[in-house]
Structures are given as structure tokens and as C-alpha cells.
Design a protein around this motif. Structure first.
Motif, PDB file in Angstrom:
ATOM      1  N   SER B  26       0.849  -1.426   0.068  1.00  6.95           N
ATOM      2  CA  SER B  26      -0.048   0.048  -0.116  1.00  6.95           C
ATOM      3  C   SER B  26       0.748   1.311   0.099  1.00  6.95           C
ATOM      4  N   SER B  27       2.003   1.227   0.259  1.00 10.93           N
ATOM      5  CA  SER B  27       3.148   2.325   0.205  1.00 10.93           C
ATOM      6  C   SER B  27       3.621   2.711  -1.231  1.00 10.93           C
ATOM      7  N   ASP B  28       3.456   1.722  -2.138  1.00  9.51           N
ATOM      8  CA  ASP B  28       3.921   1.831  -3.442  1.00  9.51           C
ATOM      9  C   ASP B  28       2.665   1.506  -4.631  1.00  9.51           C
ATOM     10  N   VAL B  29       2.782   0.409  -5.011  1.00 11.66           N
ATOM     11  CA  VAL B  29       1.583  -0.030  -6.112  1.00 11.66           C
ATOM     12  C   VAL B  29       0.459   0.336  -5.565  1.00 11.66           C
ATOM     13  N   GLY B  30      -0.189   0.041  -4.430  1.00  6.77           N
ATOM     14  CA  GLY B  30      -1.517   0.287  -3.823  1.00  6.77           C
ATOM     15  C   GLY B  30      -1.648   1.575  -3.691  1.00  6.77           C
ATOM     16  N   GLY B  31      -0.868   2.524  -3.268  1.00  2.67           N
ATOM     17  CA  GLY B  31      -1.076   3.454  -2.646  1.00  2.67           C
ATOM     18  C   GLY B  31      -1.164   4.697  -4.156  1.00  2.67           C
ATOM     19  N   TYR B  32      -0.719   4.553  -5.242  1.00  2.00           N
ATOM     20  CA  TYR B  32      -0.563   5.465  -6.183  1.00  2.00           C
ATOM     21  C   TYR B  32      -0.904   4.964  -7.583  1.00  2.00           C
ATOM     22  N   ASN B  33      -1.545   5.718  -8.365  1.00  2.00           N
ATOM     23  CA  ASN B  33      -1.553   5.091  -9.867  1.00  2.00           C
ATOM     24  C   ASN B  33      -0.440   5.770 -10.679  1.00  2.00           C
ATOM     25  N   TYR B  34       0.677   5.283 -10.279  1.00  7.84           N
ATOM     26  CA  TYR B  34       1.878   5.621 -10.951  1.00  7.84           C
ATOM     27  C   TYR B  34       2.847   4.325 -11.038  1.00  7.84           C
ATOM     28  N   VAL B  35       2.201   3.453 -11.688  1.00  5.83           N
ATOM     29  CA  VAL B  35       2.962   2.254 -12.280  1.00  5.83           C
ATOM     30  C   VAL B  35       3.407   2.350 -13.578  1.00  5.83           C
ATOM     31  N   SER B  36       4.535   1.992 -13.988  1.00  2.72           N
ATOM     32  CA  SER B  36       5.097   2.095 -15.306  1.00  2.72           C
ATOM     33  C   SER B  36       5.803   0.618 -15.625  1.00  2.72           C
ATOM     34  N   TRP B  37       5.767   0.502 -16.858  1.00  4.54           N
ATOM     35  CA  TRP B  37       6.563  -0.719 -17.313  1.00  4.54           C
ATOM     36  C   TRP B  37       7.488  -0.565 -18.416  1.00  4.54           C
ATOM     37  N   TYR B  38       8.437  -1.402 -18.467  1.00  6.89           N
ATOM     38  CA  TYR B  38       9.703  -1.205 -19.273  1.00  6.89           C
ATOM     39  C   TYR B  38      10.272  -2.342 -19.790  1.00  6.89           C
ATOM     40  N   MET B  49       6.971   1.535 -21.820  1.00  2.20           N
ATOM     41  CA  MET B  49       5.942   0.739 -22.301  1.00  2.20           C
ATOM     42  C   MET B  49       4.604   1.193 -22.014  1.00  2.20           C
ATOM     43  N   ILE B  50       4.617   1.219 -20.704  1.00  3.86           N
ATOM     44  CA  ILE B  50       3.260   1.750 -19.907  1.00  3.86           C
ATOM     45  C   ILE B  50       3.445   2.549 -18.891  1.00  3.86           C
ATOM     46  N   TYR B  51       2.547   3.729 -18.670  1.00  6.47           N
ATOM     47  CA  TYR B  51       2.781   4.772 -17.357  1.00  6.47           C
ATOM     48  C   TYR B  51       1.383   4.983 -16.841  1.00  6.47           C
ATOM     49  N   ASP B  52       1.324   5.492 -15.640  1.00  4.19           N
ATOM     50  CA  ASP B  52       0.150   5.914 -15.089  1.00  4.19           C
ATOM     51  C   ASP B  52      -0.659   4.555 -15.002  1.00  4.19           C
ATOM     52  N   VAL B  53      -0.232   3.343 -14.639  1.00  9.26           N
ATOM     53  CA  VAL B  53      -0.911   2.150 -14.676  1.00  9.26           C
ATOM     54  C   VAL B  53      -1.456   1.531 -16.155  1.00  9.26           C
ATOM     55  N   THR B  54      -2.117   2.395 -16.716  1.00  8.31           N
ATOM     56  CA  THR B  54      -2.952   1.921 -18.009  1.00  8.31           C
ATOM     57  C   THR B  54      -2.408   2.578 -19.160  1.00  8.31           C
TER      58      THR B  54
END
Lengths: 117, 110
Positions: B26-38, B49-54
């Protein structure tokens, strides 16, 4: 076209120092956060440090705090990483990346740093 | 600043779909919609490849999609192609302008 070109890597003894540079072109450098990300041999990517647009704020992964310093020269479109008290576990390819407040949208080819006696 | 958890490897045949998971807290993935993929191909610069989750940056095929549920983000690649074979890394904002990567997943196209 965005270009990020790292330089300054090489072989250094444990306890030594090195300065990495990143020459940026193709975009307005002063309007972007910038970062350093590294990948040790056979290991995962690891965010190392980032720096705000004007250099007023800098953040580091715990393992390099007090040893590494990120800086930038917006007049020269350049990013730097000053590395002191280097350890064997700092051996990695160091990537310069555009961004760092939420994601990294452009990357350089990387510069290899080897810490060994 | 603990690394996010990804499967070490996934595989699929051409034309199939695969999903790569990325589990944090909950301190990273679950806490923010700021997931990116490389995407990393050996000897090449990482590709965004992907930013802000979607969201997909321009130039990334719509075969690549991202999602998140709770503390787990996912990257789905549909219509697998040979050139998709690579290492994939997730990354999440972790507060106080720090970021954390996953351990990486090797995708093999059979």
C-alpha cells in the motif's frame, strides 16, 4: 529526437570515486526531472537518484545516500552522478533517464561501472 | 525501498496472450496510480511501455495493456510476437519522490 548519451564509466578500485555524465539533446532539458537507474550484472533495474527541474531537490535510494550526488547543468544540457566510496556492489550499468517523478520516458544506452581491485 | 515482486519468467506461443504481475504494498503500487512498465532487450536501451498504470506512450502497440487491482499491477501482452521476447520490469512511485522497480520477468515466446 531525444538522445541521452552517458560517459565516464570504467574500472575503479573499492573506495574510489567516479563521475558519470549524461549529455542530453532533442528536448528542453530544463523542463524535465532527470534520473539515474542502474542494473548490476544479472540483477534487476534499480532506481538510484533523481533531480528536479532546477536542481533544487534531489532524492536517492538508501544504499547510495551520503556516497553519491546527482547534479545537473541546465545551461549545458547535462546530468551528472558523482560517486564516492565505491563498493563492489555498485558495479552496474548506469543509465541516464528522462523523468523520475513518476516514470522514465527516455533512456540512454548506459555506462558500465566496475568496482574491483 | 523493497523491490516489487514479479514472476521470474512467463512464456506463451505466438498469437497468445500473457500477463505479468507486479506485487507491491500500500506504500507503492497500492497507494498511487503511478505504475510504469519497461521492456529490455539485451544490449539495448530500456523501452518505455506503459505509464500511470494503463496509459500507452505513442508508438507502443495496443497489444500492450496495463491494469491494477489493490497492491498488484499487471501487464498484458496480447497477440504475442517473436519480438516481444524480452525482460519486462514494473516500476512504482513509492512516495517522497522515490521509485522502486520489480525484480524483472523474462518473457519467452515459444
Amino acid at each position: 529526437e531525444v538522445q541521452l548519451v552517458e560517459s565516464g564509466g570504467g574500472l575503479v578500485q573499492p573506495g574510489g570515486s567516479l563521475r558519470l555524465s549524461c549529455a542530453a539533446s532533442g528536448f528542453s532539458f530544463s523542463t524535465y526531472w532527470m534520473s539515474w537507474v542502474r542494473q548490476a550484472p544479472g540483477k534487476a533495474l534499480e532506481w538510484v537518484a533523481n533531480i528536479k527541474l532546477d536542481g533544487s531537490e534531489k532524492y536517492y535510494v538508501d544504499s547510495v545516500k551520503g556516497r553519491f550526488t546527482i547534479s545537473r547543468d541546465n545551461a549545458e544540457n547535462s546530468l551528472f552522478l558523482h560517486m564516492n566510496s565505491l563498493r563492489a556492489e555498485d558495479t552496474a550499468v548506469y543509465y541516464c533517464a528522462r523523468g523520475g517523478s513518476r516514470f522514465f520516458d527516455s533512456w540512454g544506452q548506459g555506462s558500465l561501472v566496475t568496482v574491483s581491485s | 525501498q523493497s523491490a516489487l515482486t514479479q514472476p521470474r519468467s512467463v512464456s506463451g506461443s505466438p498469437g497468445q496472450s500473457v500477463t505479468i504481475s507486479c506485487t507491491g504494498t500500500s506504500s507503492d503500487v497500492g497507494g498511487y496510480n503511478y505504475v510504469s512498465w519497461y521492456q529490455l532487450h539485451p544490449g539495448k536501451a530500456p523501452r518505455f511501455m506503459i505509464y500511470d498504470v494503463t496509459k500507452r506512450p505513442s508508438g507502443v502497440p495496443d497489444r500492450f495493456s496495463g491494469s491494477k487491482s489493490g497492491n498488484t499491477a499487471s501487464l498484458t501482452i496480447s497477440g504475442l510476437q517473436a519480438e516481444d521476447e524480452a525482460d519486462y520490469y514494473c516500476c512504482s512511485y513509492a512516495g517522497s519522490y522515490t521509485l522502486v522497480f520489480g525484480g524483472g520477468t523474462k518473457l519467452t515466446v515459444l
